[in-house]
Design an enzyme around this catalytic site. Sequence first.
Site, PDB file in Angstrom:
ATOM      1  N   ARG A  19       0.813  -1.159  -0.108  1.00 13.04           N
ATOM      2  CA  ARG A  19       0.056   0.102  -0.017  1.00 13.04           C
ATOM      3  C   ARG A  19       0.932   1.120   0.036  1.00 13.04           C
ATOM      4  O   ARG A  19       1.071   1.775  -0.975  1.00 13.04           O
ATOM      5  CB  ARG A  19      -0.957   0.069   1.313  1.00 13.04           C
ATOM      6  N   HIS A  21       3.410   4.235  -3.333  1.00  9.37           N
ATOM      7  CA  HIS A  21       3.715   5.596  -3.288  1.00  9.37           C
ATOM      8  C   HIS A  21       5.269   5.806  -4.130  1.00  9.37           C
ATOM      9  O   HIS A  21       5.318   6.569  -5.008  1.00  9.37           O
ATOM     10  CB  HIS A  21       3.983   6.176  -2.090  1.00  9.37           C
TER      11      HIS A  21
END
Lengths: 340, 297
Positions: A13, A17
Amino acid sequence: MTKKILISDPTLRDGNHAVRHQLSRESFIAYCRAAEAAGVPIVEVGHGNGLGASSMLVGECSLTDDEILSLSRANLINSKLGIHVIPGFCTIKNDLVKAIEAGVDVFRVASHCTEADITDRHIGYIRQAGKQAFGVLMMSHMTSPAILLEESKKMESYGAEAIIIMDSAGAYFPEDVTERISTLVDGLNIPVGFHGHNNLGMAIINSVNAVNAGATIIDGTIRGFGAGAGNTQLEVLVAVFERLGFETGINLYKILDAADIAEKEFNPVAPHVSPLSIVSGLAGVFSGFSKPVGRAAQDYHVDPRDIFFELGKRNAVAGQESLIIEVARELAALNSVKDS
Amino acid sequence: MTLRGKLKVAIIGSGNIGTDLLIKIMRSEHMICTLFAGRNFNSAGMKRANLLGVTISDRGIEAIVNDPAICDLVFDCTSAHAHIEHWAILEKLGKYVIDMTPAKLGVFCIPAINAAECLNGGIRNINMITCGGQSSIPIANAIAQVHNNIEYIEVASSIASRSAGPATRHNLDEYIETTQDALQNFSNARRTKAILILNPANPPIDMQTTIYAKIANPDLPAIHSAVMAMVEKLKAYVPGYKLIVPPTIEGDKVITTIKVLGAGDYLPQYAGNLDIINCAAIAMAELIATSNLTSEA
């Protein structure tokens, strides 16, 4: 008595980024299997800003939320499947209903550190559905320990079964963590957790301090794969906790294997403490801004460090990526005045 | 009669929106606020209304039920959930309703785009969408005048945490759904997405909205002039509406950023989100007041 620590692993998760939300199907499968083999208790997956966040503002994900959830679910047996959601990006109808159907076990409902009341309905919905809900306070360095406690109590009253504070900018020093975690542990009746970032090289020691202050949930990602300078490096965390006698239930050799697998999977490079992420930590600006700041600096021919410090002055928070371009334009205009 | 010629309006909901709206209505030549109804006489909004000499009630909608002649038009500043019940009552009473919540029962209204349509055909429930919708949809609509085949439009608003009261916070999901639906309605884009960020920074940040449009081969000069024309229309009723990043191509998208400064009526200037939706609602109410639409009521 040995301390039992619940490790929650947002590699799939927060790591999104680091690759502009382009993690591949193969990476999801390979890492879910490796984490499962190592006995990681919770594997958190999705877009870097959580379900429903894929967007031009914060970056479009190469996979849909549905694809990510079904892939991950199929490859996790004993490890629980976790997700992150931020009300304002996600909605109950669009995202939570689907996630419950897809078999998510742990729902981490997040808000900025002073905005806990936006999580009320979402936490309530998850609890009503019989699922586990944790409350998450992001950018927690932006407020005081007393207010963090107040906001955490709100989440507790909505039904949150744990509170995790995030050092989203990697701005904390160890004593900051001790002060905040002990305030929360003293004031709450539910477990407290810490999510570190490594901008100033403090992620591991901050996590150790969190445990010493009473935290029982710690986030870490393999190779530190995460936003900006990356997160607390999971395999280091497991090794250090083992040495300190904190029990994680994670197999050291298998998590080291997972680190090798990750190095191959998560190309081009795992995050590291780059010069720019040091500035992000000093400026107290969300680590996930480093890629868009880099792009804006190139486009407008300005110094990315100046962008970061200016964003810090304006108290930018995650989700305000649009501000980066505004700041870059203004700096470029200032520079051209100086040059002329 | 001092009321002659002025539209009698009631405000239900004494939060940030309702109180700011009241202060703005006090300046109107065409309206008079005859009732300000909330739930608690001790709330900041109620105290303010009392100081302003307005009739107040802590009975909410019941205050209108008990005295239907008190107003011709009602601004519902409560919550999306409460509006459903309120509309059922107000419709029976034959009141005009301007809905400030994201309940989307009435016709979607952006004064710069469809003010006239909203006054046609006996429409009695006008929905003001959301603050983010009022600031972003005009831009999306302007772009759609140039490109009628927009693939995707996304709007992201950030507002100061202090400007978002409890109902706004409780209605985040409705905010998103209503903004997305209205965006679709006024832009014909194939897909739409709305995002709202509450920023806790202190001093508070000004309201800002960015509109991203995914368009094949954008005609930037044409978009630019359509957007500039729309911004002028907005400024006519929202003085603090300001284009801060003009339409700019970045990769496969056109990006435009708007800032809305408030008039500083109830909350300070940063709360442009209150101003834009309230100014839009007042623009509509004044049209109703001056067009004698309520003369039969």
